[in-house]
Scaffold this active site. Structure first.
Site, PDB file in Angstrom:
ATOM      1  N   SER A 156      44.919  41.546  40.578  1.00 15.56           N
ATOM      2  CA  SER A 156      46.096  41.330  41.434  1.00 15.56           C
ATOM      3  C   SER A 156      46.004  40.006  42.170  1.00 15.56           C
ATOM      4  O   SER A 156      47.026  39.411  42.526  1.00 15.56           O
ATOM      5  CB  SER A 156      46.225  42.460  42.459  1.00 15.56           C
ATOM      6  N   ASP A 197      56.218  43.148  44.676  1.00 14.31           N
ATOM      7  CA  ASP A 197      55.018  43.869  45.097  1.00 14.31           C
ATOM      8  C   ASP A 197      55.359  44.921  46.146  1.00 14.31           C
ATOM      9  O   ASP A 197      56.452  45.492  46.118  1.00 14.31           O
ATOM     10  CB  ASP A 197      53.979  42.863  45.628  1.00 14.31           C
ATOM     11  N   HIS A 228      48.913  44.810  50.275  1.00 10.67           N
ATOM     12  CA  HIS A 228      48.727  44.329  48.906  1.00 10.67           C
ATOM     13  C   HIS A 228      49.624  43.131  48.636  1.00 10.67           C
ATOM     14  O   HIS A 228      49.156  42.049  48.287  1.00 10.67           O
ATOM     15  CB  HIS A 228      49.004  45.438  47.882  1.00 10.67           C
TER      16      HIS A 228
END
Length: 757
Positions: A500, A227, A265
């Site tokens: 996600s 990621d 994220h």
């Protein structure tokens, strides 16, 4: 037709399309006009092919068709606008397959000794052709490199080789790209560079009391999070991070810190892996997994063009091979996957799964919330609404289908459902609890595969109640995530939604499975996750097909994955199977459970997962894999002998012929043919993870529940040596909890029965 036999006419088959088009390259100095003459002369001879050439062949030796079949849709649409002096970044796929004849078979009058001599000679020829294939790959890469260099282009990645092709990312001007597309004969796919950027609300305080985190056990699995990096000193993550494994794969930024603004994220994804749907607020909490931090996205949450996804996946897997079995990948293309060939990215993931038994858990990707411009090939949720396509009907649009690389055949693909609903005079959420999230992407996957495989809670958007609504997130409809505090945000909060964050919740379940079965294979994990999943109850008027396309096999249950109950029992077996072979498994049902006077409801669930070697230049699951497997069940009131004869016929001929018996089939939800099951339009054996379920009354339960795993030939010619691994699971549950079946069935099946046919 055996398309590869066209080589005898001087044609190398590069790929075969759904509409029957064969993309080929001329060999040995042949041209297509002489090919046409040769075929016509052949078919005009006396016999059954006489005068049929016009019906069979339409040879197009022009160049316009190459744009339609080789280019991605987006690149094709802008082709006329390409400028000769402008630089473009593209991913190229090149065929380099060799034609291997079918394996020799033994004649009725032939001795075993003579047959083995002929078989040995055939295998020697096959081995030489495979060596030739390696030389061909090198030669064709050199040819491509020459064309790239002529136009001052450059390679942005190494060559990634697959069994029948290679792929590579290049940078080149428009003139050079046109030359390659029109004149490099072995090209079968061209895609323009996609930055794979991820769309990223209201803040919430920590509300955390006394909380102590304990390091995971030494035997706990290590999960690799691919990621944007992770805030490794975060109090909710720090003791799970294996800092010695942290690595940045960005070409010019060695930092492994999550630099994405507004909470990060990768940090959020990592928290979802560790905690699933419930982040602890107080007390002691021991982590269920270790985390490896693989940073591949920059601070804008995008993948630099120097990172070619196939090469990147190999580099990441190689770096973590000794430590990680499971890889969490919440990164997708911005658009729906191209339904032609398995992509270079997804194929590489499949190859890694087969070769190393790695398991990738991949999000389906998100439909953008809203954009500043209208993209007819990729409309946002808001644009769907403005154009009159309401939730949930817009999921049927091609633009709403799953995004690359979530079509990967051997991965677990995860969609998103709502965890709550919201409604006030001005705003409302799209869905209610367990209904599809407004942003999730739907299946099916490529070639009719069931995708997503499963779903988890990823939240929902909230829309204004007007004709041109704004879309926002609300705390009540957003999942709780661990957030990076680098932007002065609180450590946890509910302010982002997306697949996600649903995908790593399935990875959380997998981590729990690996804690209980540390040596579990990827096939066992895939089968068990699917076996534990069920469709959630929803109020939306969705058809069975739409539910399958949105939910896959459903929402996994941690309880069903880890434990049986007094009313439910699960059997499993792992093995290998060859083409034209069948293995029959029988579960004995005690007489006290299938008495004629009882009418209790039973749920029977069966899941099969297999994997095999892959090749990209052919279309269809059964052409993509070297061999394939599926399962069939005994019919109601069918004898063992009848079932074995039917299975043998199915293994050696076809499913249609094997079904012509007068016994009554069990009404499985998805069956071997698209019109046989309760749901129509799906074939169970189009997927490499095959689950189905059926409801039976107690008086319908057979004396033995018989399930056969059947092997079939794919592209591998040497069926005598070919074996593919599989995992089969069968669950029997009485839907009346007061009926205790576990001990009764377990004692009745102390010895597993397996019959090879």
């Amino acid at each position: 037709m055996e398309f590869d036999s066209l080589r005898s006419f001087g044609i190398e088959v590069l790929s075969v399309e759904d509409d029957g088009l064969v993309i080929g390259a001329s060999t040995e100095g042949f041209d297509f006009e002489s090919l046409k003459d040769k075929i016509t002369n052949f078919l005009s001879q006396e016999g059954k092919f006489k005068d049929t050439a016009a019906k069979l062949w339409d040879i197009n030796s022009g160049k316009k068709w190459r744009l339609d079949y080789i280019l991605s849709k987006e690149l094709n649409e802008k082709w006329e606008e390409l400028k000769d002096d402008q630089i473009y970044t593209v991913d190229l796929s090149v065929s380099c397959a060799v034609y291997i004849t079918n394996v020799v078979t033994q004649d009725k009058e032939e001795s075993d000794e003579k047959f083995q001599i002929r078989l040995s000679a055939w295998r020697k020829r096959k081995e030489l052709l495979e060596i030739q294939r390696d030389a061909m790959e090198s030669e064709r890469f050199d040819q491509l490199a020459t064309m790239v260099q002529v136009y001052g282009g450059s390679f942005l990645s190494s060559m990634i080789g697959l069994d029948d092709s290679f792929c590579v990312r290049i940078e080149i001007n428009g003139a050079g790209l046109k030359d390659i597309v029109f004149n490099y004969p072995y090209l079968f796919e061209v895609n323009e560079y996609d930055p794979y950027s991820i769309e990223l609300g209201s803040a919430e305080g920590d509300n955390v009391g006394e909380l102590e985190f304990i390091e995971p056990d030494e035997t706990s699995p290590t999960i690799c999070v691919i990621d944007s990096g992770i805030q490794e000193n975060h109090k909710f993550l720090e003791k799970a991070i294996q800092k010695h494994l942290s690595k940045s794969f960005l070409p010019s930024d060695p930092s492994t810190v999550d630099g994405v603004k507004n909470g990060g994220h990768g940090t959020r994804v990592a928290g979802s892996v560790l905690f699933g749907n419930q982040i602890p607020k107080s007390g002691k909490h021991q982590f269920i997994a270790k985390l490896a931090n693989a940073r591949v996205l920059d601070q804008t949450n995008s993948m630099p063009r120097e990172l070619y996804p196939p090469a990147l996946m190999k580099a990441v897997q190689s770096h973590y091979e000794k430590d990680c079995k499971v890889f969490q990948l919440s990164i997708n293309s911005r658009k729906s996957v191209r339904q032609v060939h398995m992509s270079d990215w997804a194929s590489t993931i499949d190859q890694l799964n087969y070769e190393t038994d790695s398991l990738f858990v991949i999000s389906t990707g998100n439909i953008n919330r809203e954009t500043n411009f209208l993209d007819i090939n990729n409309p946002s949720v808001k644009q769907h609404l403005i154009q009159g396509r309401q939730y949930p009907k817009y999921f049927q649009e091609q633009s709403a289908k799953i995004a690359n690389p979530s079509q990967s055949a051997f991965s677990l693909t995860v969609g998103s459902i709502c965890l709550n609903d919201f409604d006030d005079p001005d705003w409302k959420s799209f869905g209610k609890l367990n209904e599809p999230s407004a942003f999730t992407r739907s299946g099916p996957g490529i070639w009719g595969m069931v995708k997503p495989d499963v779903v988890e809670y990823g939240g929902d958007y909230v829309q204004e109640k007007n004709s041109s609504p704004n879309l926002i997130t609300k705390e009540i409809t957003s999942p709780e995530t661990v957030r990076s505090t680098a932007s002065a945000m609180s450590a946890i909060g509910r302010d982002k939604v997306g697949t996600s964050f649903s995908a790593p919740k399935v990875t959380h379940t997998i981590a729990r499975i690996l804690n209980q079965w540390p040596n579990a294979s990827s096939l066992f994990i895939r089968s068990l996750v699917a076996q534990s999943a069920r469709w959630p109850d929803v109020e939306l008027p969705l058809s069975l097909n739409e539910k399958l396309e949105l939910f896959g096999y459903g929402l996994p249950s941690l309880d069903r994955a880890l434990e049986n109950s007094q009313s439910r029992i699960t059997f499993y077996t792992e093995g290998k199977i060859s083409p034209k072979q069948a293995k029959v498994y029988k579960i004995a049902i005690p007489e006290e459970l299938n008495r004629p006077g009882d009418s209790f409801d039973y749920l029977i669930e069966v899941s099969l997962a297999y994997k095999a070697r892959i090749r990209r230049t052919r279309r269809g699951t059964k052409s993509y894999v070297s061999s394939w497997a599926d399962w069939v069940s005994g019919h109601l009131w069918e004898t063992d002998q009848q079932f074995q004869e039917r299975v043998l016929q199915y293994a050696s001929t076809s499913v249609e012929n094997a079904e012509k018996l007068k016994t009554e089939p069990i009404k499985w939800f998805i069956r071997e043919q698209s019109d046989w099951g309760i749901v129509k339009g799906f074939k169970r054996n189009d997927s490499t993870l095959q689950k189905s379920w059926a409801n039976l009354k107690s008086y319908q339960l057979p004396e033995h529940l018989s399930i056969a795993v059947v092997g079939h030939a794919g592209w591998e010619k040497d069926v005598y040596k070919e074996e593919i691994p599989y995992c089969l699971m069968v669950s029997i549950e009485c839907l009346h909890p007061e009926v205790k079946v576990y001990e009764k069935i377990r004692i009745h099946n102390e010895t597993q029965i397996e019959i090879e046919v």
